[in-house]
Write an enzyme that holds these catalytic residues in place. Structure first.
Site, PDB file in Angstrom:
ATOM      1  N   ARG A 248      52.672  55.163 -16.796  1.00  0.00           N
ATOM      2  CA  ARG A 248      54.230  55.267 -16.173  1.00  0.00           C
ATOM      3  C   ARG A 248      54.695  54.514 -15.145  1.00  0.00           C
ATOM      4  O   ARG A 248      55.935  54.406 -14.753  1.00  0.00           O
ATOM      5  CB  ARG A 248      54.448  57.233 -16.142  1.00  0.00           C
ATOM      6  CG  ARG A 248      53.617  57.797 -15.132  1.00  0.00           C
ATOM      7  CD  ARG A 248      53.297  59.157 -15.358  1.00  0.00           C
ATOM      8  NE  ARG A 248      53.053  59.720 -16.366  1.00  0.00           N
ATOM      9  CZ  ARG A 248      53.102  60.426 -16.288  1.00  0.00           C
ATOM     10  NH1 ARG A 248      53.827  61.631 -16.451  1.00  0.00           N
ATOM     11  NH2 ARG A 248      52.057  60.737 -18.210  1.00  0.00           N
TER      12      ARG A 248
ATOM     13  N   LYS B   3      38.417  59.769 -16.046  1.00  0.00           N
ATOM     14  CA  LYS B   3      38.089  59.833 -17.642  1.00  0.00           C
ATOM     15  C   LYS B   3      36.821  60.662 -17.473  1.00  0.00           C
ATOM     16  O   LYS B   3      35.733  59.987 -17.411  1.00  0.00           O
ATOM     17  CB  LYS B   3      38.466  59.555 -18.916  1.00  0.00           C
ATOM     18  CG  LYS B   3      39.407  58.939 -18.469  1.00  0.00           C
ATOM     19  CD  LYS B   3      40.103  57.779 -20.100  1.00  0.00           C
ATOM     20  CE  LYS B   3      41.584  57.693 -19.677  1.00  0.00           C
ATOM     21  NZ  LYS B   3      42.480  58.533 -20.279  1.00  0.00           N
TER      22      LYS B   3
END
Length: 491
Positions: free
Chosen positions: A343, A269
């Site tokens: 996820r 990120k």
């Protein structure tokens, strides 16, 4: 922590709060306020004084509006007029939050409440007071002055003790979730989170706790959790916390994403996006706190919570884009982006829940996608479910709790985007609709519980950029209040 108690007679009266509400529209069209008759007559002619002050102060009576009148040499020394709006639970929650901030430097206040105060209004006021007074600080400096006691002046205080106790438990669990989420990741890793759960369960002996470490995770095939946590020196964990009362007729499994820090992994990120990634375990914090709350309130529903915990770091042992991960139960994912890690850990937990725990209902909470905020803004979670009845019930609980969610579609046409040439699924397709595709991916791991599963993407509302109503800057504890409301409604 702030102590709130219902009483019948005022004791040690320093600050008295009197409610006002909007009257009918004035001839000019502007709403004006009128005092609300209270269950117990306030002392020293303060009711008459309030009635005279309201028109001078130009109060509208909207929820959370406050005016202060000093009364030197008299008791009470200060009189606060508090707008309660329409008197609903929501209005009282806003009023309580505003009062907590306005009286933050006081040590004790007394609120004279209306005779027709409903349990919902009592609950809203209590939660608003407790949640808006929350502060998280890591400093050697002394704590600033804080409101420590509130008396609720009522005609029959015993009739409201249970409601106040429920609200206090709900607020305490929300504050716990906020503490867990606000804690910097320099202190917080998977084992630290486990230690906090162990500490929190010490006074709740009826809870059963199991913690899987790396060896057990590997032996049982939790490949998603191991992959995401593989790049960190802080090894992953899976927390399983079970509240199983003897009179439970329904079994609910709650799953919460628990990434204690998210660098994005090899798909790293940018710094601005990484700075607040201590909040990436807010889902795990919420489901753990809700389960603790269910046990503390002795709710007659079995609740099993799964919190897959990992730190997503960059190192030579980190998983890579393009890797194929074998999840619990055998399904495989081709990872397209290591920043779509949540996820992967949820996939393991959902499959384990469906295959081994076999509950009646399955709900997961996750700070899953930035697409949630793009679609719904900062204060609203995205809700996904194929079960209309479950979706309606959960949305009703969320609304009653003062939180917000919006039901989103699970488009069947988008399932084709999940197809991988070398695995069962792509973990993060690139065709857009990020929140919807993440939900569709998770659905693939729910097995026979597909029609009894509900997913809440609560990344955006898990964090507040500033104070707003009962929210304070930082972690919000989103979901704890809603889950407890919903769990309490289950037959």
């Amino acid at each position: 922590m702030l102590v709130i108690r219902p009483i019948a007679e005022p004791v040690g009266l320093d600050v008295l709060v009197l409610p006002v509400r909007p009257s009918d529209a004035a001839p000019g069209g502007d709403a004006t306020a009128v005092p609300v008759p209270t269950a117990v007559s306030p002392p020293d002619g303060t009711a008459e004084e309030a009635a005279a002050l309201v028109p001078v102060a130009r109060l509208s009576g909207r929820a959370g509006e406050i005016r202060t009148q000093l009364r030197p040499g008299r008791s009470p020394g200060r009189l606060l007029l508090l707008g309660i709006g329409d008197g609903s639970e929501s209005a009282w929650r806003s009023a309580g939050a505003a009062l907590a901030r306005s009286a933050a430097d006081e040590t004790h206040i007394t609120i004279a409440l209306p005779a027709d105060m409903t349990p919902g209004a009592i609950r809203g006021l209590t939660e608003g007071l407790l949640l808006a007074s929350y502060r998280f600080r890591l400093t050697d400096a002394g704590d600033p002055p804080a409101l420590s006691g509130v008396d609720l002046l009522l005609g029959d205080p015993a009739a409201h003790e249970s409601t106040v106790a429920t609200a206090q438990t709900t607020a305490a669990m929300t504050r716990l979730a906020r503490d867990l989420t606000n804690t910097p990741s320099s202190q917080k890793n998977p084992q630290w989170f486990v230690d906090q759960v162990i500490s929190a369960t010490a006074d709740l002996p009826d809870l059963r706790l199991r913690v899987r470490g790396p060896a057990e995770l590997a032996a049982e095939g939790f490949g998603g959790i191991l992959a995401v946590g593989g790049g960190s020196a802080s090894t992953p964990r899976l927390v399983e916390l079970d509240w199983h009362p003897a009179d439970a007729r329904t079994h609910v499994v709650l799953v919460g994403k628990g990434i204690t820090f998210d660098t994005g992994g090899i798909s790293i990120k940018p710094v601005p996006a990484m700075k607040l990634m201590r909040k990436d375990m807010a889902g795990a914090a919420a489901v753990i706190a809700a389960t603790l709350g269910a046990a503390a309130l002795r709710l007659p529903v079995r609740v099993t919570t799964l919190a897959p915990l990992a730190e997503n770091m960059v190192s030579g042992s980190a998983f890579r884009p393009g890797d194929v991960i074998r999840h619990y139960g055998g399904m495989t994912s081709e990872t397209t982006n290591s920043d779509a890690e949540g996820r992967l850990v949820l996939a393991d937990a959902l499959t384990y829940a469906a295959q081994q725990l076999k509950p009646d209902l399955l709900i997961d909470l996750a700070t899953l996608t930035g697409a949630n905020a793009v679609a719904l803004g900062k204060r609203t979670a995205a809700l996904y479910s194929e079960n209309d009845e479950l979706a309606v019930d959960v949305l009703a609980a969320i609304d009653a709790a003062g939180e917000a969610a919006w039901r989103m579609p699970l488009h069947t046409d988008y399932v084709e985007y999940l197809g991988s040439e070398i695995a069962d699924l792509y973990s993060a397709p690139t065709q857009g609709a990020g929140s919807v595709l993440a939900a569709l991916y998770l659905r693939e791991f729910t097995g026979e519980l597909r029609d009894r599963w509900l997913h809440l993407d609560m990344s955006a509302p898990s964090w507040a950029d500033g104070d707003h109503a009962e929210l304070t800057r930082g972690a919000t504890g989103w979901g704890v209040r809603s889950l407890l409301r919903w769990l309490a409604s289950i037959d």
